[in-house]
Enzyme design. Structure first.
Site, PDB file in Angstrom:
ATOM      1  N   LYS B  26       0.531  -1.002   0.161  1.00 28.76           N
ATOM      2  CA  LYS B  26      -0.010   0.037  -0.081  1.00 28.76           C
ATOM      3  C   LYS B  26       0.833   1.225   0.039  1.00 28.76           C
ATOM      4  CE  LYS B  26      -3.735  -0.524   2.278  1.00 28.76           C
ATOM      5  NZ  LYS B  26      -4.483  -0.739   3.522  1.00 28.76           N
ATOM      6  N   ARG B  96      -3.208   3.059   8.462  1.00 25.17           N
ATOM      7  CA  ARG B  96      -3.628   1.830   7.746  1.00 25.17           C
ATOM      8  C   ARG B  96      -2.297   0.874   7.884  1.00 25.17           C
ATOM      9  NH1 ARG B  96      -7.704   3.130   3.114  1.00 25.17           N
ATOM     10  NH2 ARG B  96      -7.703   5.516   3.438  1.00 25.17           N
ATOM     11  N   GLY B 105      -6.231 -10.599   7.076  1.00 20.86           N
ATOM     12  CA  GLY B 105      -6.114 -10.979   8.536  1.00 20.86           C
ATOM     13  C   GLY B 105      -5.643  -9.661   9.261  1.00 20.86           C
ATOM     14  N   MET B 107      -4.860  -5.775  10.915  1.00 18.37           N
ATOM     15  CA  MET B 107      -5.797  -4.344  11.065  1.00 18.37           C
ATOM     16  C   MET B 107      -5.651  -3.965   9.507  1.00 18.37           C
ATOM     17  SD  MET B 107      -4.949  -1.177  13.210  1.00 18.37           S
ATOM     18  CE  MET B 107      -4.538  -0.112  11.767  1.00 18.37           C
ATOM     19  N   ARG B 341      -3.527  -0.982  -6.580  1.00 17.26           N
ATOM     20  CA  ARG B 341      -2.793  -2.344  -6.419  1.00 17.26           C
ATOM     21  C   ARG B 341      -3.367  -3.269  -7.602  1.00 17.26           C
ATOM     22  NH1 ARG B 341      -5.578  -4.493  -1.157  1.00 17.26           N
ATOM     23  NH2 ARG B 341      -7.773  -4.728  -1.760  1.00 17.26           N
ATOM     24  N   HIS B 462      -4.909 -42.819  -1.346  1.00 20.92           N
ATOM     25  CA  HIS B 462      -5.536 -43.666  -2.157  1.00 20.92           C
ATOM     26  C   HIS B 462      -6.669 -42.748  -3.437  1.00 20.92           C
ATOM     27  CE1 HIS B 462      -8.233 -46.382  -4.340  1.00 20.92           C
ATOM     28  NE2 HIS B 462      -7.095 -47.109  -4.637  1.00 20.92           N
ATOM     29  N   GLU B 759      12.766 -43.895  -7.673  1.00 17.52           N
ATOM     30  CA  GLU B 759      11.641 -43.629  -6.509  1.00 17.52           C
ATOM     31  C   GLU B 759      12.382 -44.179  -5.267  1.00 17.52           C
ATOM     32  OE1 GLU B 759       8.291 -45.833  -7.249  1.00 17.52           O
ATOM     33  OE2 GLU B 759       9.281 -47.241  -8.481  1.00 17.52           O
ATOM     34  N   SER B 782      12.536 -42.175 -14.990  1.00 18.83           N
ATOM     35  CA  SER B 782      11.642 -41.225 -14.581  1.00 18.83           C
ATOM     36  C   SER B 782      11.333 -41.008 -13.177  1.00 18.83           C
ATOM     37  CB  SER B 782      10.263 -41.758 -15.054  1.00 18.83           C
ATOM     38  OG  SER B 782       9.207 -41.044 -14.656  1.00 18.83           O
ATOM     39  N   CYS B 849       7.296 -38.359 -12.958  1.00 19.31           N
ATOM     40  CA  CYS B 849       5.779 -38.685 -12.998  1.00 19.31           C
ATOM     41  C   CYS B 849       5.150 -38.625 -11.757  1.00 19.31           C
ATOM     42  CB  CYS B 849       6.022 -40.124 -13.876  1.00 19.31           C
ATOM     43  SG  CYS B 849       6.862 -41.454 -12.777  1.00 19.31           S
ATOM     44  N   TYR B 869      11.491 -33.725 -19.305  1.00 21.62           N
ATOM     45  CA  TYR B 869      10.020 -33.529 -19.353  1.00 21.62           C
ATOM     46  C   TYR B 869       9.442 -33.964 -17.847  1.00 21.62           C
ATOM     47  CZ  TYR B 869       9.525 -38.619 -19.185  1.00 21.62           C
ATOM     48  OH  TYR B 869       9.416 -39.842 -18.520  1.00 21.62           O
TER      49      TYR B 869
END
Lengths: 897, 897
Positions: B26, B96, B105, B107, B341, B462, B759, B782, B849, B869
């Site tokens: 602000k 402010r 949240g 003041m 803003r 799951h 993994e 992967s 993945c 990727y």
């Protein structure tokens, strides 16, 4: 295949004892004996590289090999004044396999090779002893047919020889005449022709070529492969072939053969040990057809020969600086040495020989320390089955050896019965607890038992870990053992064992025997203490113990422990007087009830710690805060479910049903899909801080109480299962507050430390954050290599049996990673963690408290990466001390290079 | 605390928009607007550093601060020609809060600060408008008391003002006279005295000091902390305080106040959007006491003012190059800007504005790409609850948002009912499946449902994983939701919902509502396609999809997927026509039965793959061989146990009992303590090679069949759960043989690859061995970041909910590691693996993945460490494309530095 245009065949005098890789152990030692001037029949060795060449070649002998063999044979012929295949003074040879490491699985020996019609006749002319010649001939045909042609030795023996003897009415081979042996030889040759469809090879060089090939083939026979797997011998070493001129122990009454050890291999005493047989070939001794006599009798029979033999033994011991295992032959009163090698010995012998040889000035203390292995000590530290009682004894079943030592006792099938009948509060009987697998509910029964046997699980299953912790012999994963709990029996291969039947188990080998076998008590002799003192003066790594109670702590201190590296507090919770309070705490619906339970646990835990601190008097004690998931302390889910269903169907006890249902719901609420990676360790300390606050208070109050009695106390509080630095910071901040408060309340200063287990892979990756005094501020790390191995591999140790066994069989894994630290993976994390932690906190104390702390290879790894100590179960403390000394010696040697 | 002798107070003209860190959003924007010459009432900003100083100081304002404030106030007084606290032309100010990021949240605002008896009187003299002054006074007292003194605003409103109005018979504030407001002010002051025991502060500087302190305090109030946690805003940023001369929108009918967006924040259309109210202060608009009118009406009411406002809007949009959210006040016909803003916007608006601004020449394509977030796209790609319907609506319960999109349907409590009533083969009704948690048995019911709601589990439970895979909205871990399966109801906070009742759930927010709320369909507009094309031209990372069936594959291709990164073959096994065959195979006692079942599965699997290959036509398809433990395909152990116990107790059906007992034994034999780390993945392929041999054959045969139809096929066969290079070598060698055989049989060459998941932590540690063409020879990796995260942290994702929630709440973990890759730990392993693999195999294809493939921060991390990727569920493909482009842009920007 790098440049194998190198020498393929070595005459004995061209080699030496250091050439084991190339010539095999047997060949190298024959060469060495030849070169130090001992009477060794001449011969030569075909190298192990040729064996590899043979396999690389698609199982074909390399071109030109037989030319090299012929050239070498020429030398032997000249040396012996004989001719291979000759019709005058023919040369016979033995052909033996011989790898770098002795391998009983391989082809051993073909004797008398070179015999055929012609050479037999020539030999008869020379010796004038047709009986000896035809006896040798029939032996040769049988051995050759067995190992080269694949015909069964027993068929020759049983079908042909036995039948002949019966027909003749002979009771012993001694009744066989020259003519009889000749006839037998002919029958053997006929049998070979019949079975193989071709004549027995008569050309000596063809015989030799086939024998050489048979030796190479035997490198990859089933037995050899299995042996290499169990002994962890690499497959690519290959075997050498030794071809040696025959000398004959069966050439008459002035001939003989024998085996001897330069010291007693079972006690280590410095006495000549062995036996011999006159007028016999080696196999007669082995086969037990005739009974050999002790070597000492040679002294009276032939003092000069005995003197000569003793001198050779002394030469060899001085030369090799170790106890030797020898084979010799006497031919017409002349002594020949056929083999020498380091003698296998029992644990007690290994220790005594090593210590004696230092006193004799033969070896240094460092060498003595490297001569004794972990399994030698293991034998020393546990009762063993008397080896004599094992002769010819077949185990009922063999499982995985999980906690060393032998035990005899009556079979029981549940923990309560074990506790009722057994020791430590029971009727005092010797019982063995037999279960599919154990769980924390069984601990009281395990404690009351002499030994534990389970059908499932691996070396780090609950049964194995707890048994090792308590020093109770244990065999796990005895697949094929079928337990019928209702009938109270177990069945193995058709044999049914009932409750109360006595069995003997050997936790060092995994064997289980029916009946009571005699046990030998552990021998912790003066030599042992002396050896250990040398090890202690050499080693840099300290050795602590894993101990959860004063009994174990005391035992470990006696065995040389310098502190406790892991005191698991939860085992204390399982004891019968506490478990109900623990359950009350866990199931508490409101804070007041929970706090009340904790308040009642506090003095109990404090007393536990006081006792341990007193025993350890001034030695550091690392206490791990509660680690397992809380549901481990609750009744079994499945049992509860079954009870609830039953009560529901019966419908006759609504009140009990309601209670059980409530309990079942509570247990279900805490149930986890993968408890190993669930709400446990520091996660528990964050979600339910009350328990560890109580434990910290108990530790500090105990320390204060013991210190007031004038005993030094160094508690090290260990926060388990940390993966993120914020976990450590949060728990530590909370507990530091509790600790400070106790010190404030009592006015007694306690020198305590906070540290963490490194058992989550992530912890190893962020070890610098954990150790950093400005961040996690761990004052010590203890590598929890059990869990670290589980998570680094993604192997649940409770479930891994199903694939770990095939993995080891198929050599997918070189060793069991729960036994020996996986240096490539788990070890890499340990190394990273060690290096990064020391960078930010050079004085951090680093230890290991997994099962690996008692494994020699792992201890050596810990030394190399610069840990300060290892911690292991009490009975493995001496093994760790020894391994630590060996590591220091190896390291110094490597430094020399 | 580094050198805080720096400037604490900035006059507006001393700052600029780049100083958000120091001045808050602000303050920085007020400074910027001042400097570009817009009409901004003068004022100053106290920096965020002062806030941190305040907390470091034990919540005391730093000494000397108020001196700086007075100096700044002097400047404002001069600028305004007024005096703060003065008895002639007094200056009033607003106070402010304003942090770097907007934080509802905290003041917000105190208006009219500086009022007291004296200044009120002076203001009345000046304005001749006592009603205005006393109205302002009572507002000030109320606001100040609320935020500074901690008294409830509502007490003033309800207890005092309402009572007064009732007493007077007034219906609206408009009826209140100056005298009435004066009386109210007095009553308010009296109430403060009564409640606080002291007088309301009258000294304007005391008022100001207290207000400043209140702003700082509000940084750490409960709501602000919660907000920061959910928005991942660091706690140490602090807030600034903005003090600004008051201008009055309620100074008369020629005054007013309003808020506006420079474009429509909900559609993105380029129209002025907002509303205003004449003769009012800002809070009247917010409070909804009077209804504001659309900004467009200003045009007719005051064309000149409107023109001026539009011009300011244009200036600001051009200046900030973004859509602005503005607050303005008109005082006696003069326009003042109070705030500007970047405007919050919906997903559709974000896309449209970004694209429009490129066409308007305001921003570059790169900037457009960075202006849209993953959650913007997420909104675009799923049905949403109509925001209008949500106004004032309270959710029944809020769980964890697990799979985005909104769903409306009838509650059902079991999968079979869902399948019977639902879509895809059922009665076609819209149902929502509500379960404690789901398991593979529920999949058919999930597929038939509009949405899934579970009481337990986290984002990777799951339910969550399957729902995301199928693109079904899902809310999990709705703690507090109690399901009574027998009664077919669930209860939340006393509300009971029955089967058949309709609920609405929002998988993007986790909210669950009673009844049917209207949904808005996804809008994939032209702007979206255009933005995506820019993203595609910028990004370097490729984007694939996780798809197990042709439907998902097709959808993903439509959304821009460039291949399949993970096709899980086991999901295919769960479909109803196959499961019985799969079970037969698993339970087979002999090889023939097993092989027969596999033979029947082969054509089914082949057909699955053919369909997928056809959809992906020429794009690479990575197929993961069977991964889960076999017991996942068998009936539930607990249900079987309950059935067996019941049958036993009843004793009336021995045959069924025997069958069930047999099945139970089989299930028990396969049960695992930690199935996550048990016999699954490549371990299964080694122990039971038949299944993966069948799968490999199915893949190759499918590839051949599809290729024969003229369609390109690039299958990549992925071996899961590898931890040791020998696992990969063993499985690969076996499957390569199968693949070669199919090619040989059919004579069709297929360009296939073998690779592995990374993994298991150990796999990452030995990645060089795995990738090495001479060793493991993986042609691609992967990263399975779900499992890698589980094992690196030792967190079971099924169980982690119990501690992950408190961990995030207590900030032990900065983010959910199952949502965003943990760069310090898991990421370190990924980086190590990437680097070491590329060293031995520079052309190795690297992808990810796990669930993280669709998380923008994780996608950016993947870009940074050089993966080729990412792969994610179909609906997240556009989000990944966008994030990949943003990563490329960020990287380029960093490269510039």
């Amino acid at each position: 295949m790098t440049a194998v245009a190198t020498k393929r065949v070595y005459l004995f005098h061209e080699g030496n004892a250091k050439m084991r890789d190339l010539l095999g152990g047997k060949g190298a030692n024959l060469a060495e004996m030849t070169n130090i001037g001992l009477p060794v029949p001449p011969g030569f060795t075909i190298t192990t590289e040729v064996c590899n060449e043979y396999y690389a070649n698609g199982q074909k002998l390399p071109a030109g090999l037989m030319d090299d063999v012929r050239a070498a044979m020429k030398f032997v012929e000249e040396k012996m004044g004989r001719t291979f295949g000759g019709s005058y003074r023919p040369l016979l040879v033995s052909v033996r396999s011989g790898a770098k490491f002795s391998m009983p699985g391989m082809m051993d020996t073909i004797l008398n090779l070179g015999l055929n019609e012609t050479t037999a006749k020539a030999l008869i002319e020379e010796t004038n002893n047709p009986r000896f010649v035809y006896d040798a001939y029939r032996r040769f045909i049988m051995m050759f047919s067995d190992v080269v042609l694949g015909l069964s030795k027993h068929d020759f023996d049983n079908k042909i020889l036995q039948a002949y003897k019966e027909q003749k009415g002979y009771k012993s081979d001694l009744e066989m005449s020259a003519e009889d042996w000749k006839l037998i030889s002919e029958k053997f040759l006929e049998y070979v022709r019949e079975k193989t469809g071709r004549d027995f090879p008569t050309d000596p060089y063809e015989q030799l070529e086939l024998a050489i090939e048979a030796v190479f083939k035997s490198w990859n026979n089933e037995r050899a492969i299995v042996y290499r797997r169990t002994e962890k011998i690499p497959d690519n070493l290959g075997t050498a072939v030794n071809v040696q001129a025959m000398v004959f122990g069966n050439a008459g009454d002035d001939s003989g053969t024998g085996v001897a050890f330069t010291r007693d291999p079972s006690t280590g005493e410095k006495v000549m040990f062995g036996e011999y047989l006159m007028n016999a070939q080696g196999e007669d001794v082995v086969a037990g057809v005739r009974t050999p006599v002790p070597i000492s009798e040679l002294q009276s029979q032939n003092p000069e020969l005995y003197r000569q033999f003793v001198e050779i033994c002394n030469i060899l011991e001085r030369h090799y600086r170790d106890m030797q295992d020898l084979e010799f032959t006497i031919e017409h009163g002349r002594l020949f040495m056929l083999q020498c090698r380091s003698g296998k010995r029992t644990g007690p012998a290994a220790v005594k020989i090593a210590v004696d040889m230092v006193h004799e000035g033969l070896i240094t203390k460092e060498e003595a320390v490297t001569r004794v292995t972990g399994s030698h000590l293991d034998q020393l530290l546990h009762p063993r089955i008397d080896p004599k009682a094992l002769e010819g004894k077949k185990p009922l079943i063999t499982g995985i050896p999980a906690s060393p030592g032998a035990a005899v006792g009556k079979v029981v099938f549940d923990a309560d019965t074990a506790a009722k009948l057994g020791v430590h509060g029971g009727a005092g009987e010797k019982v063995i607890l037999v279960r599919d697998e154990t769980n924390p509910d069984d601990v009281h029964g395990m404690l009351a038992s002499q030994g534990v046997l389970t059908a499932r699980g691996g070396k780090t299953s609950h049964a194995a870990v707890v048994a090792r912790g308590f020093g109770i012999p244990c065999v796990v994963g005895a697949e094929g053992l079928k337990i019928d709990e209702e009938a109270k029996t177990f069945t193995v291969n058709g044999t049914t064992v009932h409750e109360g039947d006595v069995i003997t188990l050997d936790g060092s080998t995994g064997a289980v025997y029916l009946g009571a076998l005699p046990l030998i008590a552990p021998e912790v002799s003066g030599a042992f203490a002396e050896l250990m003192s040398w090890a202690d003066s050499i080693r840099k790594l300290r050795v602590r113990t894993n101990a959860d109670n004063p009994r174990d702590a005391r035992q470990a201190v006696e065995l040389g422990a310098e502190g406790i590296g892991l005191c698991r507090t939860e085992h204390m919770f399982f004891e019968q007087d506490r478990l109900p309070i623990v359950q009350e705490m866990i199931l508490a619906q409101d804070e007041a009830v929970r706090q009340n339970a904790l308040d009642r646990l506090l003095p109990i835990q404090q007393k536990d710690f006081e006792e341990i601190f007193e025993v350890m008097a001034g030695k550091p004690v690392t206490i791990r805060l509660i680690d397992p998931p809380l549901h481990e302390f609750l009744p079994s889910h499945d049992e509860l479910l079954a009870q609830v269903v039953e009560l529901r169907v019966r419908g006759d006890n609504p009140q009990e049903l309601a209670e059980k249902e409530k309990l079942l719901r509570a247990v279900e609420g805490m149930r986890e899909a993968n408890p190993m990676m669930g709400l446990r360790g520091c996660r528990l300390s964050i979600v339910f801080p009350g328990i560890v606050e109580m434990q910290t208070r108990a530790i500090l109050q105990a320390a204060v109480a013991v210190k007031k009695r004038g005993i030094d106390v160094y508690p090290e509080i260990m926060i388990p299962l940390v993966g993120h630095v914020n976990e450590l910071k949060t728990v530590r901040a909370n507990l530091e507050r509790v600790a400070k408060k106790v010190i404030e309340e009592t006015g007694v200063a306690i020198d305590y430390k906070f540290g963490t287990m490194i058992e989550i892979p992530r912890a190893a990756l962020v070890a610098d954050q954990l150790a950093d005094p400005q961040n996690g501020n761990a004052e010590f790390f203890s590598f929890g290599t059990n869990d670290l191995t589980q998570m680094t591999f993604g192997f649940s140790r409770d479930d891994a049996g199903k694939f770990l066994v095939p993995y080891l069989e198929q050599k997918i894994l070189p060793t069991d990673p729960f036994e020996t630290i996986d240096q490539e993976g788990v070890g890499k994390l340990m190394r990273m963690a060690t290096e990064s932690a020391k960078r930010v906190r050079p004085d951090i104390k680093l230890g290991i408290c997994g099962e690996h702390g008692g494994d020699p290879d792992s201890v050596k790894f810990c030394h190399r990466i610069g840990l300060d100590y290892v911690s292991c179960s009490p009975f493995r403390v001496p093994i760790a001390r020894l391994a630590a000394a060996q590591a220091a010696i190896e390291n110094a040697a490597e430094g020399d290079k």
